[in-house]
Motif scaffolding. Sequence first.
Motif, PDB file in Angstrom:
ATOM      1  N   PHE A 140       0.786  -1.156   0.101  1.00  0.00           N
ATOM      2  CA  PHE A 140       0.006  -0.024   0.064  1.00  0.00           C
ATOM      3  C   PHE A 140       0.778   1.394  -0.139  1.00  0.00           C
ATOM      4  N   THR A 141       2.083   1.229  -0.064  1.00  0.00           N
ATOM      5  CA  THR A 141       3.015   2.357   0.016  1.00  0.00           C
ATOM      6  C   THR A 141       3.935   2.268  -0.940  1.00  0.00           C
ATOM      7  N   ASP A 142       4.642   3.278  -1.156  1.00  0.00           N
ATOM      8  CA  ASP A 142       6.024   3.275  -2.054  1.00  0.00           C
ATOM      9  C   ASP A 142       7.382   2.989  -1.361  1.00  0.00           C
ATOM     10  N   TYR A 143       7.069   3.137   0.096  1.00  0.00           N
ATOM     11  CA  TYR A 143       8.181   2.850   0.791  1.00  0.00           C
ATOM     12  C   TYR A 143       9.299   1.651   0.751  1.00  0.00           C
ATOM     13  N   ILE A 144       8.676   0.556   0.368  1.00  0.00           N
ATOM     14  CA  ILE A 144       9.317  -0.609   0.044  1.00  0.00           C
ATOM     15  C   ILE A 144       8.895  -1.134  -1.212  1.00  0.00           C
ATOM     16  N   THR A 145       9.966  -1.413  -2.064  1.00  0.00           N
ATOM     17  CA  THR A 145       9.447  -2.165  -3.351  1.00  0.00           C
ATOM     18  C   THR A 145      10.338  -3.441  -3.405  1.00  0.00           C
ATOM     19  N   LEU A 146       9.447  -4.427  -3.326  1.00  0.00           N
ATOM     20  CA  LEU A 146      10.028  -5.899  -3.363  1.00  0.00           C
ATOM     21  C   LEU A 146      10.448  -6.218  -4.741  1.00  0.00           C
ATOM     22  N   PRO A 147      11.741  -6.657  -4.875  1.00  0.00           N
ATOM     23  CA  PRO A 147      12.153  -7.130  -6.144  1.00  0.00           C
ATOM     24  C   PRO A 147      11.587  -8.503  -6.836  1.00  0.00           C
ATOM     25  N   ALA A 148      11.935  -8.686  -7.932  1.00  0.00           N
ATOM     26  CA  ALA A 148      11.587  -9.837  -8.467  1.00  0.00           C
ATOM     27  C   ALA A 148      11.887 -11.249  -7.817  1.00  0.00           C
ATOM     28  N   GLY A 149      10.947 -11.978  -7.696  1.00  0.00           N
ATOM     29  CA  GLY A 149      11.172 -13.329  -6.653  1.00  0.00           C
ATOM     30  C   GLY A 149      10.662 -12.969  -5.066  1.00  0.00           C
ATOM     31  N   TYR A 150      10.428 -11.805  -4.783  1.00  0.00           N
ATOM     32  CA  TYR A 150       9.474 -11.549  -3.601  1.00  0.00           C
ATOM     33  C   TYR A 150       8.301 -10.988  -3.621  1.00  0.00           C
ATOM     34  N   GLU A 151       7.797 -10.688  -4.847  1.00  0.00           N
ATOM     35  CA  GLU A 151       6.402  -9.881  -5.119  1.00  0.00           C
ATOM     36  C   GLU A 151       5.421 -10.718  -4.277  1.00  0.00           C
ATOM     37  N   TRP A 152       5.452 -12.010  -4.313  1.00  0.00           N
ATOM     38  CA  TRP A 152       4.570 -12.851  -4.098  1.00  0.00           C
ATOM     39  C   TRP A 152       3.980 -12.387  -2.387  1.00  0.00           C
ATOM     40  N   ILE A 153       5.200 -11.961  -1.711  1.00  0.00           N
ATOM     41  CA  ILE A 153       4.733 -11.333  -0.256  1.00  0.00           C
ATOM     42  C   ILE A 153       3.840 -10.409  -0.011  1.00  0.00           C
ATOM     43  N   GLU A 154       3.497  -9.590  -0.966  1.00  0.00           N
ATOM     44  CA  GLU A 154       2.435  -8.669  -0.921  1.00  0.00           C
ATOM     45  C   GLU A 154       1.138  -8.905  -1.669  1.00  0.00           C
ATOM     46  N   SER A 155       0.952 -10.369  -2.011  1.00  0.00           N
ATOM     47  CA  SER A 155      -0.024 -10.585  -2.716  1.00  0.00           C
ATOM     48  C   SER A 155      -1.244 -10.911  -1.797  1.00  0.00           C
ATOM     49  N   ASN A 156      -2.459 -10.830  -2.382  1.00  0.00           N
ATOM     50  CA  ASN A 156      -3.759 -11.195  -1.223  1.00  0.00           C
ATOM     51  C   ASN A 156      -3.690 -12.607  -0.497  1.00  0.00           C
ATOM     52  N   TRP A 157      -3.207 -13.479  -1.366  1.00  0.00           N
ATOM     53  CA  TRP A 157      -3.136 -14.800  -0.505  1.00  0.00           C
ATOM     54  C   TRP A 157      -2.106 -14.849   0.383  1.00  0.00           C
ATOM     55  N   ALA A 158      -0.987 -14.218   0.440  1.00  0.00           N
ATOM     56  CA  ALA A 158       0.053 -14.071   1.236  1.00  0.00           C
ATOM     57  C   ALA A 158      -0.276 -13.424   2.396  1.00  0.00           C
ATOM     58  N   ILE A 159      -0.743 -12.291   2.310  1.00  0.00           N
ATOM     59  CA  ILE A 159      -1.092 -11.363   3.262  1.00  0.00           C
ATOM     60  C   ILE A 159      -2.373 -12.125   3.988  1.00  0.00           C
ATOM     61  N   GLY A 160      -3.318 -12.734   3.450  1.00  0.00           N
ATOM     62  CA  GLY A 160      -4.372 -13.349   4.004  1.00  0.00           C
ATOM     63  C   GLY A 160      -4.084 -14.624   4.884  1.00  0.00           C
ATOM     64  N   ILE A 161      -3.069 -15.473   4.477  1.00  0.00           N
ATOM     65  CA  ILE A 161      -2.600 -16.526   5.188  1.00  0.00           C
ATOM     66  C   ILE A 161      -1.705 -15.853   6.357  1.00  0.00           C
ATOM     67  N   GLY A 162      -0.924 -15.218   6.152  1.00  0.00           N
ATOM     68  CA  GLY A 162      -0.291 -14.514   7.187  1.00  0.00           C
ATOM     69  C   GLY A 162      -1.125 -13.837   8.229  1.00  0.00           C
ATOM     70  N   ALA A 163      -2.114 -13.461   7.870  1.00  0.00           N
ATOM     71  CA  ALA A 163      -2.929 -12.763   8.922  1.00  0.00           C
ATOM     72  C   ALA A 163      -3.796 -13.739   9.704  1.00  0.00           C
ATOM     73  N   ALA A 164      -4.155 -15.055   8.947  1.00  0.00           N
ATOM     74  CA  ALA A 164      -4.697 -16.123   9.712  1.00  0.00           C
ATOM     75  C   ALA A 164      -3.754 -16.695  10.762  1.00  0.00           C
ATOM     76  N   LEU A 165      -2.564 -16.964  10.178  1.00  0.00           N
ATOM     77  CA  LEU A 165      -1.646 -17.495  11.122  1.00  0.00           C
ATOM     78  C   LEU A 165      -1.246 -16.771  12.194  1.00  0.00           C
ATOM     79  N   LEU A 166      -1.090 -15.402  11.992  1.00  0.00           N
ATOM     80  CA  LEU A 166      -0.943 -14.380  13.115  1.00  0.00           C
ATOM     81  C   LEU A 166      -2.160 -14.447  14.079  1.00  0.00           C
ATOM     82  N   LEU A 167      -3.408 -14.560  13.801  1.00  0.00           N
ATOM     83  CA  LEU A 167      -4.234 -14.607  14.658  1.00  0.00           C
ATOM     84  C   LEU A 167      -4.390 -15.813  15.601  1.00  0.00           C
ATOM     85  N   ALA A 168      -3.897 -17.054  14.784  1.00  0.00           N
ATOM     86  CA  ALA A 168      -3.616 -18.281  15.523  1.00  0.00           C
ATOM     87  C   ALA A 168      -2.531 -18.160  16.478  1.00  0.00           C
TER      88      ALA A 168
END
Length: 200
Positions: free
Chosen positions: A31-59
């Motif tokens: 959601f910002t330009d503060y961090i720009t993830l390079p090729a190979g790491y863009e998946w970290i900011e994907s919907n599914w990665a954020i969703g799974i991360g949030a669920a695991l954080l809650l657990a």
Amino acid sequence: MLAALTGMGLSAAAGLNAYIPFLVVALVARFTDYITLPAGYEWIESNWAIGIGAALLLAEVILDKVPVVDTVNDTIQTFIRPSMGGLIFAASTAASELDNSTWMTENPWVSVVLGVVISGLVHTGKMAARPVVNAGTVGMGAPVVSTVEDGASFGLTLIALIAPLLVIIALALLAWLLIWMWLRVRRWRRTRRDPAYDPV
């Protein structure tokens, strides 16, 4: 140097809670330009990665505050926290050095190894101290200590991203705390074996 300090701070935070630094980096990159993830790491900011991360954080937040269950959770996290530390160290270093070729970007495995080691050390200290806290407080200390750890993980993550130079101080304090807890664990275990032992 600043990139390395950021990676060290994030991996140390992952040793306390694997998902807080991951989600913070993912959301900031998304959601910002503060961090720009390079090729190979863009998946970290994907919907599914954020969703799974949030669920695991809650657990994680729930399980880590329940006596005995927190020890089981720590055992499982022995494989997750160091791995997350390595990932987040490598990702943040690559993002920071996106436009500059350095020895760390040319040898990304160095970032991964450093992240795994730092996160693993922090996790080991946390895992060793928690049973002692539970035994000494009859389980009442688990939610308190867990909340402090979560807060420390979030605070260390913000420091690593915003003021990486302060990571040196934060890591020094964390190292002192881990050494102090380790000494307390040794003293507690020796007292259990020999009730006549006088730590003074």
